[in-house]
Design a protein around this motif. Structure first.
Motif, PDB file in Angstrom:
ATOM      1  N   ARG A  91      -4.434   7.260   2.104  1.00 29.01           N
ATOM      2  CA  ARG A  91      -4.834   5.929   2.892  1.00 29.01           C
ATOM      3  C   ARG A  91      -5.164   4.688   1.990  1.00 29.01           C
ATOM      4  N   ALA A  94      -1.658   3.751  -0.011  1.00 26.44           N
ATOM      5  CA  ALA A  94      -0.999   2.670   0.992  1.00 26.44           C
ATOM      6  C   ALA A  94      -1.464   1.351   1.074  1.00 26.44           C
ATOM      7  N   ALA A  95      -2.890   1.403   1.170  1.00 24.18           N
ATOM      8  CA  ALA A  95      -3.407  -0.237   1.390  1.00 24.18           C
ATOM      9  C   ALA A  95      -3.253  -0.543   0.099  1.00 24.18           C
ATOM     10  N   THR A  98       0.102  -1.939  -0.375  1.00 28.75           N
ATOM     11  CA  THR A  98       0.272  -2.754   0.734  1.00 28.75           C
ATOM     12  C   THR A  98      -0.036  -4.488   0.146  1.00 28.75           C
ATOM     13  N   GLU A  99      -1.390  -4.266  -0.354  1.00 30.89           N
ATOM     14  CA  GLU A  99      -1.967  -5.485  -0.615  1.00 30.89           C
ATOM     15  C   GLU A  99      -1.300  -5.960  -1.715  1.00 30.89           C
ATOM     16  N   LYS A 101       1.953  -5.909  -2.245  1.00 29.28           N
ATOM     17  CA  LYS A 101       3.307  -6.510  -1.708  1.00 29.28           C
ATOM     18  C   LYS A 101       4.169  -5.509  -2.083  1.00 29.28           C
ATOM     19  N   SER A 103       7.450  -3.285  -1.917  1.00 31.58           N
ATOM     20  CA  SER A 103       8.501  -3.210  -1.055  1.00 31.58           C
ATOM     21  C   SER A 103       8.828  -1.695  -0.843  1.00 31.58           C
ATOM     22  N   PHE A 104       8.336  -1.374   0.479  1.00 31.00           N
ATOM     23  CA  PHE A 104       8.426   0.260   1.026  1.00 31.00           C
ATOM     24  C   PHE A 104       9.938   0.393   1.485  1.00 31.00           C
ATOM     25  N   GLU A 107       8.167   2.631   5.164  1.00 31.51           N
ATOM     26  CA  GLU A 107       6.837   2.232   5.512  1.00 31.51           C
ATOM     27  C   GLU A 107       5.674   3.447   5.762  1.00 31.51           C
ATOM     28  N   PRO A 108       4.598   3.143   5.396  1.00 32.54           N
ATOM     29  CA  PRO A 108       3.443   4.335   5.537  1.00 32.54           C
ATOM     30  C   PRO A 108       3.453   4.662   7.067  1.00 32.54           C
ATOM     31  N   PHE A 122       5.179   7.798   2.716  1.00 29.70           N
ATOM     32  CA  PHE A 122       5.778   6.653   2.606  1.00 29.70           C
ATOM     33  C   PHE A 122       6.510   6.629   1.261  1.00 29.70           C
TER      34      PHE A 122
END
Length: 146
Positions: A91, A94-95, A98-99, A101, A103-104, A107-108, A122
């Protein structure tokens, strides 16, 4: 030595400075030995080696995966590597991604929800186009469940 064997993986990258920034800074993998043509990283307790090979590196275009298979309704890159993390660590990663930016490709989220092998997962690409997957299980016994 740890209880479990550690794996070693060597893979091509187009640029060692990019690899250091991605694996070292973004993913937090400590750097080991290196030369002008390769660099070792401690990848969650395993040894990975980024080898300079610009013409061989990963998927040629960012976020374009050459070959995929369908897994639980998602197009999963056939060639990929990664790590199985504790759920809390997954987690946090993933955070952070994402923070930053990232590009997945996928996505998680949760795969195989309510089924044997349920997992958080992910996928994304490194700057050279190598696909990575990070996953976590609520119950480690589920890793090989079928």
């Amino acid at each position: 030595m740890t209880e479990r064997p550690r794996f070693h993986l060597a893979f091509p990258v187009r640029d060692l400075a990019e690899a250091r920034a991605f694996y070292g800074e973004l993913l937090g993998c400590p750097e080991g030995r290196s030369s002008a043509e390769w660099v070792d990283f401690d990848f969650f307790g395993h040894q990975i080696v980024a080898h300079l090979s610009p013409n061989e590196a990963g998927h040629k275009e960012h976020n374009q995966v050459a070959s995929t298979n369908q897994v639980d309704g998602e197009s999963v890159p056939v060639r990929h590597f990664g790590a199985i993390l504790a759920m809390a660590e997954w987690r946090k990663l993933a955070a952070r991604l994402t923070e930053r930016k990232v590009s997945f490709i996928i996505e998680p989220g949760i795969r195989f929800e309510g089924l044997p092998g349920e997992q958080a997962t992910f996928f994304f690409l490194d700057p050279s186009g190598n696909a990575l997957e990070f996953k976590a299980f609520n119950n480690e016994a589920s890793i090989f469940a079928h």
